[in-house]
Design a protein around this motif. Structure first.
Motif, PDB file in Angstrom:
ATOM      1  N   GLY A 103       0.816  -1.210   0.000  1.00  0.00           N
ATOM      2  CA  GLY A 103       0.000   0.000   0.000  1.00  0.00           C
ATOM      3  C   GLY A 103       0.850   1.260   0.000  1.00  0.00           C
ATOM      4  O   GLY A 103       0.541   2.230  -0.707  1.00  0.00           O
ATOM      5  N   ALA A 106       2.414   1.565  -3.501  1.00  0.00           N
ATOM      6  CA  ALA A 106       1.407   1.984  -4.486  1.00  0.00           C
ATOM      7  C   ALA A 106       1.000   3.433  -4.266  1.00  0.00           C
ATOM      8  O   ALA A 106       0.813   4.191  -5.234  1.00  0.00           O
ATOM      9  N   GLY A 107       0.864   3.856  -3.009  1.00  0.00           N
ATOM     10  CA  GLY A 107       0.489   5.235  -2.722  1.00  0.00           C
ATOM     11  C   GLY A 107       1.541   6.227  -3.180  1.00  0.00           C
ATOM     12  O   GLY A 107       1.220   7.292  -3.732  1.00  0.00           O
ATOM     13  N   ASP A 121      -6.103   4.190  -9.621  1.00  0.00           N
ATOM     14  CA  ASP A 121      -6.878   4.674  -8.470  1.00  0.00           C
ATOM     15  C   ASP A 121      -8.369   4.324  -8.533  1.00  0.00           C
ATOM     16  O   ASP A 121      -8.934   3.913  -7.514  1.00  0.00           O
ATOM     17  N   TYR A 163      -2.158   3.113   1.489  1.00  0.00           N
ATOM     18  CA  TYR A 163      -2.217   3.593   0.098  1.00  0.00           C
ATOM     19  C   TYR A 163      -2.844   4.983   0.035  1.00  0.00           C
ATOM     20  O   TYR A 163      -2.278   5.918  -0.559  1.00  0.00           O
TER      21      TYR A 163
END
Length: 285
Positions: A103, A106-107, A121, A163
């Motif tokens: 997370g 990905a964030g 997203d 994330y």
């Protein structure tokens, strides 16, 4: 020269006295805050215990705190509680590291890339709304009743808080800081490591705290849906036999470890974000 020496000698005791007064004030504020924090729980426990002693409450549905404490001590002394807790802690930690790590990555990626945001997203936000109870049967069907399904279910829950907060933290960096970085001629690597990531750390730490909380929630769901060990299994097994004191003992363990892990992250946050100057609810302690 002689008068200056006298003046400096007079200032030193005053300075030490002021520092000592400030330190004593901080200690007093800390003690006051701690007492205020336990005031409501202690009052509720006293009322609960008195109601149980007066037979106002049904002991099967709501046993007295003293009975719950006695059961908790018995489980701890027998070693059963430690055994189940060790298994649960391992699952929660592994699921959090897997889901939270992905997370966070990905964030950061989506936060830095508008193209990645448009691509990923919408799908991730849709998956974020799926409840654990709806996903758990599918995970058991796909991965069986073993550790894999439990850890992946915990990871699924831990992924999204980190994330979302990492993404928001990067996107909420003050644009004026980029003007300063441009003046200082920061390279792209310096811009990321010395400006964007440090400025987004408050949001990232918030995401860590939320992810840890969700990891424990996911653990309960995973262990109650299909497991033969762990605190969630202990609670579910006790529920089927109406052993309410054991159920409350498991709940207390979850509450204590959840509070402990959250306090640890908050302590790390204060240590790493000493530079942060923010509103402290009416004053600094």
């Amino acid at each position: 020269m002689f008068q200056e020496g006298i003046s400096q000698a007079a200032v030193k005791p005053r300075t030490h006295h002021k520092l000592r007064t400030t330190k004593n004030r901080r200690v007093l504020i800390s003690i006051t805050n701690a007492l205020l924090g336990i005031l409501v729980p202690v009052a509720l426990l006293i009322i609960w215990e008195v109601a149980g002693a007066l037979n106002i409450l049904n002991p099967i549905l709501l046993p007295a705190p003293s009975d719950i404490l006695e059961e908790l001590i018995s489980l701890a002394q027998s070693g059963e509680l430690a055994s189940h807790f060790g298994i649960s802690a391992y699952r929660a930690l592994l699921g959090f590291l897997l889901g939270g790590g992905l997370g966070l990555a990905a964030g950061i990626w989506v936060g830095f890339s508008y193209s990645a945001e448009r691509l990923l997203d919408p799908s991730l936000q849709m998956l974020r709304t799926l409840p654990h109870l709806a996903i758990a049967p599918l995970f058991i069907l796909w991965f069986g009743f073993g550790e894999t399904s439990k850890i992946l279910l915990i990871a699924k829950g831990s992924f999204f808080p980190l994330y979302v907060n990492a993404f928001l933290g990067i996107r909420s960096v003050d644009s004026k800081l980029f003007d300063v970085a441009r003046v200082l001629q920061f390279s792209r690597w310096d811009l990321i490591t010395k400006l964007i990531i440090p400025a987004s750390l408050p949001n990232i730490f918030l995401g860590v705290r939320l992810s840890i909380g969700v990891a424990w929630l996911g653990l309960v769901v995973a262990e109650m849906m299909g497991s033969s060990s762990g605190i969630g299994y202990l609670i579910n097994d006790a529920r089927s036999f109406s052993l309410t004191t054991v159920v409350f003992s498991g709940i207390i363990v979850f509450a204590l470890i959840g509070k402990g892990s959250d306090s640890l992250v908050r302590w790390l946050e204060k240590r790493m974000l000493k530079w942060q100057d923010s509103y402290q609810g009416g004053g600094r302690s």
